[in-house]
Write a protein that holds these residues in place. Sequence first.
Motif, mmCIF file in Angstrom:
data_model
loop_
_atom_site.group_PDB
_atom_site.id
_atom_site.type_symbol
_atom_site.label_atom_id
_atom_site.label_comp_id
_atom_site.label_asym_id
_atom_site.label_seq_id
_atom_site.Cartn_x
_atom_site.Cartn_y
_atom_site.Cartn_z
ATOM 1 N N THR A 112 -8.446 6.845 -1.037
ATOM 2 C CA THR A 112 -8.841 5.448 -0.850
ATOM 3 C C THR A 112 -7.645 4.610 -0.392
ATOM 4 O O THR A 112 -7.763 3.773 0.515
ATOM 5 C CB THR A 112 -9.425 4.877 -2.151
ATOM 6 O OG1 THR A 112 -10.589 5.636 -2.494
ATOM 7 C CG2 THR A 112 -9.789 3.416 -2.008
ATOM 8 N N THR A 113 -6.499 4.849 -0.975
ATOM 9 C CA THR A 113 -5.296 4.117 -0.586
ATOM 10 C C THR A 113 -4.889 4.483 0.840
ATOM 11 O O THR A 113 -4.439 3.618 1.598
ATOM 12 C CB THR A 113 -4.162 4.397 -1.583
ATOM 13 O OG1 THR A 113 -4.618 4.077 -2.895
ATOM 14 C CG2 THR A 113 -2.923 3.565 -1.266
ATOM 15 N N LEU A 114 -5.068 5.734 1.221
ATOM 16 C CA LEU A 114 -4.771 6.150 2.589
ATOM 17 C C LEU A 114 -5.661 5.422 3.593
ATOM 18 O O LEU A 114 -5.208 5.039 4.675
ATOM 19 C CB LEU A 114 -4.939 7.664 2.738
ATOM 20 C CG LEU A 114 -3.863 8.521 2.077
ATOM 21 C CD1 LEU A 114 -4.326 9.976 2.010
ATOM 22 C CD2 LEU A 114 -2.546 8.398 2.814
ATOM 23 N N VAL A 115 -6.922 5.225 3.240
ATOM 24 C CA VAL A 115 -7.833 4.480 4.116
ATOM 25 C C VAL A 115 -7.328 3.047 4.289
ATOM 26 O O VAL A 115 -7.247 2.530 5.405
ATOM 27 C CB VAL A 115 -9.276 4.489 3.568
ATOM 28 C CG1 VAL A 115 -10.154 3.488 4.321
ATOM 29 C CG2 VAL A 115 -9.867 5.884 3.653
ATOM 30 N N ASN A 116 -6.970 2.415 3.185
ATOM 31 C CA ASN A 116 -6.473 1.042 3.252
ATOM 32 C C ASN A 116 -5.169 0.957 4.042
ATOM 33 O O ASN A 116 -4.972 0.036 4.847
ATOM 34 C CB ASN A 116 -6.294 0.469 1.852
ATOM 35 C CG ASN A 116 -7.615 0.283 1.141
ATOM 36 O OD1 ASN A 116 -8.637 0.053 1.764
ATOM 37 N ND2 ASN A 116 -7.597 0.404 -0.169
ATOM 38 N N LEU A 117 -4.300 1.925 3.848
ATOM 39 C CA LEU A 117 -3.040 1.962 4.583
ATOM 40 C C LEU A 117 -3.295 2.221 6.070
ATOM 41 O O LEU A 117 -2.641 1.624 6.931
ATOM 42 C CB LEU A 117 -2.127 3.034 3.984
ATOM 43 C CG LEU A 117 -0.698 3.107 4.464
ATOM 44 C CD1 LEU A 117 0.003 1.763 4.363
ATOM 45 C CD2 LEU A 117 0.059 4.164 3.674
ATOM 46 N N GLY A 118 -4.262 3.075 6.368
ATOM 47 C CA GLY A 118 -4.639 3.312 7.759
ATOM 48 C C GLY A 118 -5.170 2.051 8.419
ATOM 49 O O GLY A 118 -4.844 1.768 9.583
ATOM 50 N N ASN A 119 -5.954 1.287 7.690
ATOM 51 C CA ASN A 119 -6.470 0.020 8.227
ATOM 52 C C ASN A 119 -5.346 -0.976 8.473
ATOM 53 O O ASN A 119 -5.355 -1.704 9.472
ATOM 54 C CB ASN A 119 -7.528 -0.560 7.300
ATOM 55 C CG ASN A 119 -8.807 0.255 7.316
ATOM 56 O OD1 ASN A 119 -9.104 0.945 8.281
ATOM 57 N ND2 ASN A 119 -9.554 0.189 6.238
ATOM 58 N N LEU A 133 0.827 -1.214 0.000
ATOM 59 C CA LEU A 133 0.000 0.000 0.000
ATOM 60 C C LEU A 133 0.859 1.261 0.000
ATOM 61 O O LEU A 133 0.488 2.256 -0.629
ATOM 62 C CB LEU A 133 -0.961 -0.011 1.188
ATOM 63 C CG LEU A 133 -2.104 -1.007 1.053
ATOM 64 C CD1 LEU A 133 -2.764 -1.250 2.411
ATOM 65 C CD2 LEU A 133 -3.117 -0.513 0.042
ATOM 66 N N GLN A 134 1.983 1.229 0.681
ATOM 67 C CA GLN A 134 2.893 2.379 0.643
ATOM 68 C C GLN A 134 3.420 2.595 -0.765
ATOM 69 O O GLN A 134 3.523 3.729 -1.233
ATOM 70 C CB GLN A 134 4.042 2.180 1.632
ATOM 71 C CG GLN A 134 3.614 2.339 3.068
ATOM 72 C CD GLN A 134 4.671 1.894 4.054
ATOM 73 O OE1 GLN A 134 5.561 1.101 3.736
ATOM 74 N NE2 GLN A 134 4.562 2.388 5.278
ATOM 75 N N ARG A 135 3.713 1.504 -1.450
ATOM 76 C CA ARG A 135 4.160 1.598 -2.852
ATOM 77 C C ARG A 135 3.046 2.155 -3.721
ATOM 78 O O ARG A 135 3.262 3.045 -4.552
ATOM 79 C CB ARG A 135 4.597 0.230 -3.355
ATOM 80 C CG ARG A 135 5.095 0.247 -4.773
ATOM 81 C CD ARG A 135 5.655 -1.121 -5.173
ATOM 82 N NE ARG A 135 6.233 -1.049 -6.498
ATOM 83 C CZ ARG A 135 5.610 -1.435 -7.625
ATOM 84 N NH1 ARG A 135 4.380 -1.915 -7.567
ATOM 85 N NH2 ARG A 135 6.199 -1.332 -8.787
ATOM 86 N N ALA A 136 1.837 1.631 -3.545
ATOM 87 C CA ALA A 136 0.693 2.118 -4.317
ATOM 88 C C ALA A 136 0.446 3.596 -4.057
ATOM 89 O O ALA A 136 0.163 4.356 -4.990
ATOM 90 C CB ALA A 136 -0.556 1.304 -3.976
ATOM 91 N N LEU A 190 -5.879 8.208 8.243
ATOM 92 C CA LEU A 190 -7.327 8.317 8.066
ATOM 93 C C LEU A 190 -7.794 9.769 8.090
ATOM 94 O O LEU A 190 -8.716 10.142 7.359
ATOM 95 C CB LEU A 190 -8.042 7.482 9.124
ATOM 96 C CG LEU A 190 -7.825 5.967 8.975
ATOM 97 C CD1 LEU A 190 -8.360 5.234 10.198
ATOM 98 C CD2 LEU A 190 -8.449 5.439 7.705
ATOM 99 N N GLN A 191 -7.152 10.596 8.893
ATOM 100 C CA GLN A 191 -7.511 12.019 8.903
ATOM 101 C C GLN A 191 -7.150 12.684 7.579
ATOM 102 O O GLN A 191 -7.910 13.509 7.071
ATOM 103 C CB GLN A 191 -6.834 12.732 10.068
ATOM 104 C CG GLN A 191 -7.469 12.413 11.399
ATOM 105 C CD GLN A 191 -6.744 13.031 12.566
ATOM 106 O OE1 GLN A 191 -5.556 13.314 12.518
ATOM 107 N NE2 GLN A 191 -7.479 13.237 13.657
ATOM 108 N N ARG A 192 -6.000 12.314 7.023
ATOM 109 C CA ARG A 192 -5.631 12.863 5.713
ATOM 110 C C ARG A 192 -6.627 12.411 4.651
ATOM 111 O O ARG A 192 -7.060 13.207 3.809
ATOM 112 C CB ARG A 192 -4.213 12.427 5.334
ATOM 113 C CG ARG A 192 -3.784 12.975 3.998
ATOM 114 C CD ARG A 192 -2.369 12.610 3.632
ATOM 115 N NE ARG A 192 -2.139 12.960 2.234
ATOM 116 C CZ ARG A 192 -1.256 12.371 1.453
ATOM 117 N NH1 ARG A 192 -0.463 11.433 1.927
ATOM 118 N NH2 ARG A 192 -1.130 12.727 0.192
ATOM 119 N N ALA A 193 -7.015 11.140 4.697
ATOM 120 C CA ALA A 193 -7.998 10.629 3.738
ATOM 121 C C ALA A 193 -9.317 11.380 3.867
ATOM 122 O O ALA A 193 -9.928 11.753 2.859
ATOM 123 C CB ALA A 193 -8.215 9.132 3.953
#
Length: 73
Positions: free
Chosen positions: A32-39, A12-15, A54-57
Amino acid sequence: ALGEAKQAQAWLQRALRLFETCYGPDHPEVATTLVNLGNASRALDDAKQAQALLQRALRLFEACYGPDHPKVA
């Protein structure tokens, strides 16, 4: 979901880097990627990192869709 949060985090960091480069830092795909990375961060017990992601997302979703859009909820 498969218990591979550390590997998911790396992918996810790469994405995220790719999406930010291709679409720019304010694109909904980045959010959307930030949400997944936050999870993934939350699954790794890094609540502080998860919260920041998640706040950034949320800020991106609000800027892209407005405060009343379902993605913001």
